[in-house]
Design an enzyme around this catalytic site. Structure first.
Site, mmCIF file in Angstrom:
data_model
loop_
_atom_site.group_PDB
_atom_site.id
_atom_site.type_symbol
_atom_site.label_atom_id
_atom_site.label_comp_id
_atom_site.label_asym_id
_atom_site.label_seq_id
_atom_site.Cartn_x
_atom_site.Cartn_y
_atom_site.Cartn_z
ATOM 1 N N CYS A 160 0.863 -1.177 0.000
ATOM 2 C CA CYS A 160 0.000 0.000 0.000
ATOM 3 C C CYS A 160 0.898 1.225 0.000
ATOM 4 C CB CYS A 160 -0.864 0.049 1.260
ATOM 5 S SG CYS A 160 -1.866 -1.418 1.505
ATOM 6 N N ARG A 162 1.361 1.643 -5.992
ATOM 7 C CA ARG A 162 1.490 0.655 -4.921
ATOM 8 C C ARG A 162 0.163 -0.037 -4.594
ATOM 9 N NH1 ARG A 162 6.197 1.101 -2.233
ATOM 10 N NH2 ARG A 162 5.330 0.094 -0.407
ATOM 11 N N TRP A 220 -3.652 -1.633 -1.259
ATOM 12 C CA TRP A 220 -3.582 -2.902 -1.994
ATOM 13 C C TRP A 220 -4.100 -3.926 -0.994
ATOM 14 C CZ3 TRP A 220 -2.628 -5.181 -6.567
ATOM 15 C CH2 TRP A 220 -2.253 -6.516 -6.573
ATOM 16 N N ASN A 263 0.799 -0.240 5.901
ATOM 17 C CA ASN A 263 1.182 -1.021 4.726
ATOM 18 C C ASN A 263 1.882 -2.269 5.247
ATOM 19 O OD1 ASN A 263 2.322 -2.006 2.321
ATOM 20 N ND2 ASN A 263 4.098 -0.660 2.515
ATOM 21 N N GLY A 264 1.379 -3.454 4.866
ATOM 22 C CA GLY A 264 2.017 -4.687 5.332
ATOM 23 C C GLY A 264 0.964 -5.690 5.765
ATOM 24 N N GLU A 284 9.570 -21.225 -19.272
ATOM 25 C CA GLU A 284 9.383 -19.849 -18.791
ATOM 26 C C GLU A 284 10.530 -18.946 -19.257
ATOM 27 O OE1 GLU A 284 7.126 -18.038 -17.836
ATOM 28 O OE2 GLU A 284 7.949 -16.417 -16.636
ATOM 29 N N LYS A 296 9.934 -15.585 -21.490
ATOM 30 C CA LYS A 296 10.384 -14.233 -21.107
ATOM 31 C C LYS A 296 11.158 -13.591 -22.261
ATOM 32 C CE LYS A 296 8.273 -13.429 -18.507
ATOM 33 N NZ LYS A 296 7.342 -14.229 -17.807
ATOM 34 N N GLU A 317 8.710 -12.594 -24.987
ATOM 35 C CA GLU A 317 7.800 -11.512 -24.621
ATOM 36 C C GLU A 317 8.458 -10.144 -24.637
ATOM 37 O OE1 GLU A 317 6.317 -13.048 -20.753
ATOM 38 O OE2 GLU A 317 4.355 -12.706 -21.632
ATOM 39 N N HIS A 323 14.552 -35.655 -31.129
ATOM 40 C CA HIS A 323 13.415 -36.174 -31.901
ATOM 41 C C HIS A 323 12.920 -35.161 -32.931
ATOM 42 C CE1 HIS A 323 13.216 -39.799 -29.523
ATOM 43 N NE2 HIS A 323 13.328 -39.047 -28.434
ATOM 44 N N LYS A 328 -1.575 -6.961 -19.341
ATOM 45 C CA LYS A 328 -1.348 -7.535 -17.998
ATOM 46 C C LYS A 328 -2.465 -8.520 -17.638
ATOM 47 C CE LYS A 328 1.133 -7.745 -14.316
ATOM 48 N NZ LYS A 328 2.384 -8.469 -14.510
HETATM 49 C C1 AGP Z 1 3.446 -13.562 -18.477
HETATM 50 O O1 AGP Z 1 4.623 -12.846 -18.638
HETATM 51 C C2 AGP Z 1 2.495 -13.371 -19.575
HETATM 52 N N1 AGP Z 1 2.257 -12.027 -19.912
HETATM 53 C C3 AGP Z 1 1.289 -14.287 -19.658
HETATM 54 O O2 AGP Z 1 1.747 -15.501 -20.150
HETATM 55 C C4 AGP Z 1 0.498 -14.536 -18.363
HETATM 56 O O3 AGP Z 1 1.230 -15.343 -17.504
HETATM 57 C C5 AGP Z 1 -0.844 -15.202 -18.715
HETATM 58 O O4 AGP Z 1 -1.587 -14.340 -19.510
HETATM 59 C C6 AGP Z 1 -1.619 -15.593 -17.480
HETATM 60 O O5 AGP Z 1 -1.922 -14.474 -16.712
HETATM 61 P P1 AGP Z 1 -2.546 -14.610 -15.283
HETATM 62 O O6 AGP Z 1 -1.528 -15.228 -14.409
HETATM 63 O O7 AGP Z 1 -2.877 -13.198 -14.896
HETATM 64 O O8 AGP Z 1 -3.770 -15.464 -15.422
#
Ligand code: AGP
Length: 603
Positions: A2, A27, A74, A100-101, A478, A482, A485, A501, A598
């Protein structure tokens, strides 16, 4: 996470508090509120939702008064609502607190306070602090705050003022940030530097376990035990944009550096020494459950892959992991004996929500792992385990992935405990190692310069492979995601054994292969894969365990050793940093990569 802001001085406090909250809104924005001391009375204005709602409610009206506190929330304990918005008064309305916490022992404190006759108006953990200070108050607010906080376990940055000391603002900190701004005849309290920048560049850091008292003339600092501390102010040289990112050039980098803290926060309130205490799943009847299914998308899906391994290994519960967008179009075998675990940092991913609906229609027991309080998934699932990672501003998931891994680890241990498959001692051993992860991760972060150098060397490549086996395989996926992305480089994550394979046909000296070769069950196998790759003249960037001197690769990054099931938590960090520095070298928009959002709220 927060945001807190406080002011004492000769100017009206409210406009300063509102401006400070605007700068701290990153925050959290579940609610916003201010409290101002106006002619011997505390006036509180607060609203659910973003600061703009509070501004609309005030409609340009200034609350007069020269001392005040503000808060942007938050949510952690208690849903986002006006009632749960800070500031929170005590029973008498003579003092007010912002926080906050997370107060870990708030439930027992609340119970004791209720028994002693206090009445609560919110569901927050914060409110106990107001009542504890009320009880401890004997004419000295700083002393009462110290006394109250000695009873509190957890993490906090707090601000408090009282009508009885109308020129005094008190603050305190333990594991949550708090900084004092020093002006001319006026002083400030804030969670973060951006709130101070329009007013002063002289500041003083409040350290863990300290209480500060601010009036117009100056600031005093004590330990919780009451020993006075001398602290030198420092000069803030950051510009505003840099300050919002904590001095980092991008939120993504800041959030990667917050990962050791994200581990601690994910554990907060869930351990009692080396004992698990997952109150979120307490009383849940698992006796009929005979299988499980984890459903998620993207990064959260990869956390699910790790989760499946741990749950099967420790709790011996057969688990499936499904990509949410495929789940409902397959023929999922879900019935009332299935435990469905949904993982979503945003809690708003449309595909994961659809999976939740389907699971509920089939009568399954549903459990959500989410970061955003009050998000759709948390409202629909039977039980929720929050990630407690604080807001993640960078579009790509970094610290929330780490928090997902930590929380699913705790859940796997809990399932094993309930099914009687791990002893107290075995659980304690894992927990000891989980608690050591933040400092081990700090060591990984110390290698940042080396990783940046590597990234600059390989930033011109157009394709990468990431390979790993066992627990390292989700990390390969992952790591590749990254890189795709944020740097827009083609990258594929593969189980190392699958390379031969087919994909091995793609290898040549221009295609680097990231090999996750930590010491563990599959070490000799991954070494063979590295040999195969090198025989095709591809360059190998290996991730190895500290002390491994036998590994043969073009580049080696080392991470500290840990228990095999916990390796993914450390192993991903270098590749988050690698993707970040490659993207930087290529001039990409790191915090807002093209085409991404996001929260993916469409199917
Ligand atoms: C992560 O870097 C991505 N932008 C994306 O794969 C994300 O993890 C996915 O859309 C799932 O999102 P969520 O965890 O908010 O459900």
């Amino acid at each position: 996470m927060c945001g807190i802001v406080g002011y004492v001085g000769p100017r009206f406090a409210a406009p300063i508090l509102l401006d400070g909250l605007k700068r701290l809104e990153y925050r959290g924005y579940d609610s916003a509120g201010i409290a101002v001391l106006n002619q011997g009375r505390i006036e509180i204005e607060k609203c659910e939702g973003k600061l703009e709602n509070l501004l609309a409610a005030l409609d340009g009206r200034t609350v007069p008064g020269f001392l005040g506190l503000g808060h942007t929330r938050w949510a952690t304990h208690g849903e986002p609502s006006q009632t749960n918005a800070h500031p929170h008064p005590d029973c008498t309305g003579r003092l007010v607190v912002v926080h906050n916490g997370i107060i870990e022992n708030y439930a027992s404190l609340r119970q004791e306070l209720l028994e002693r006759g206090h009445s609560f108006t919110s569901e927050t953990d914060t409110e106990v602090v107001a009542h504890l200070i009320e009880e401890a108050y004997e004419g000295d607010l700083a002393e009462a705050t110290r006394k109250a906080l000695r009873q509190v376990r957890g993490a906090y940055a707090i601000g408090v003022f009282s009508v009885d000391e109308p020129e005094l603002l008190v603050g305190a900190r333990l594991f949550s940030p708090l900084v004092v701004g020093l002006g001319q005849g006026e002083n400030y309290l804030a969670s973060d530097i951006p709130a101070l920048l329009p007013h002063t560049r002289r500041a003083l850091i409040v350290e863990d376990g300290e209480v500060v008292a601010l009036d117009r003339q100056g600031v005093r600092v004590w330990t919780l035990e009451g020993k006075e501390v001398h602290r030198e102010p420092f000069h803030i040289s950051w510009d505003l944009e840099a300050a919002e990112k904590g001095g980092y050039p991008h939120f993504v980098l800041k959030e990667i550096h917050e990962e050791p803290e994200a581990i601690k926060n994910a554990l907060r309130g869930r351990l009692d020494g080396e004992r698990l205490s997952l109150s979120e799943v307490e009383g849940l009847d698992l006796s009929q459950i005979n299988r499980g299914c984890i459903v998620a998308c993207g990064t959260s899906f990869y956390a699910g892959l790790v989760g499946k391994r741990l749950i099967e290994e420790w709790a011996c519960l057969p688990m499936e992991v499904a990509i949410a967008s495929e789940f409902r179009y397959s023929c999922p075998v879900i019935d009332p004996r299935t435990l469905v675990i949904l993982i979503s940092q945003s809690g708003e991913t449309a595909d994961t929500l659809a999976a939740l609906r389907l699971a509920k229609e089939r009568g399954a027991l549903t459990l959500a792992l989410a970061n955003v309080m009050g998000s759709s998934i948390t409202r629909g699932a039977d039980r929720v385990l929050y990630l407690q990672a604080g807001p993640e501003i960078g579009v790509v998931a970094t610290k929330t992935y780490i928090a997902e891994l930590v929380v699913i680890t705790l859940l796997a241990l809990e399932l094993a405990r309930r099914r009687g498959l791990l002893t107290k001692g075995q659980i304690g051993e894992v927990i000891r190692e989980v608690k050591a992860l933040p400092s081990k991760m700090e060591r990984v972060l110390e290698g940042e310069e080396e990783i940046a150098r590597l990234a600059r060397r390989y930033a011109d490549r157009s394709s990468f492979f990431f390979i790993g086996r066992g627990v390292d395989y989700p990390t390969a996926l992952e790591g590749a995601l990254k890189l795709k992305e944020i740097s827009y480089i083609h990258a594929e994550g593969y189980p190392a054994g699958e390379l031969k394979h087919g994909p091995i046909a793609m290898l040549d000296p221009e295609v680097p292969v990231v090999a996750l070769a930590t010491k563990g069950a599959h070490y000799s196998k991954i070494i063979s894969s590295i040999q195969e790759v090198r025989a095709r003249k591809a360059q190998v960037l290996a991730l190895a365990t500290e002390g491994d001197e036998d590994i043969e690769a073009d580049e080696v990054i080392y991470v500290p050793d840990t228990l095999e099931p916990l390796k993914p938590i450390l192993s991903i960090v270098p590749w988050q940093l690698f993707a970040y520095y490659v993207a930087r070298e290529r001039g990409c928009d790191i915090d807002k990569p093209r085409n991404l959002a996001k929260s993916v709220t469409v199917e």
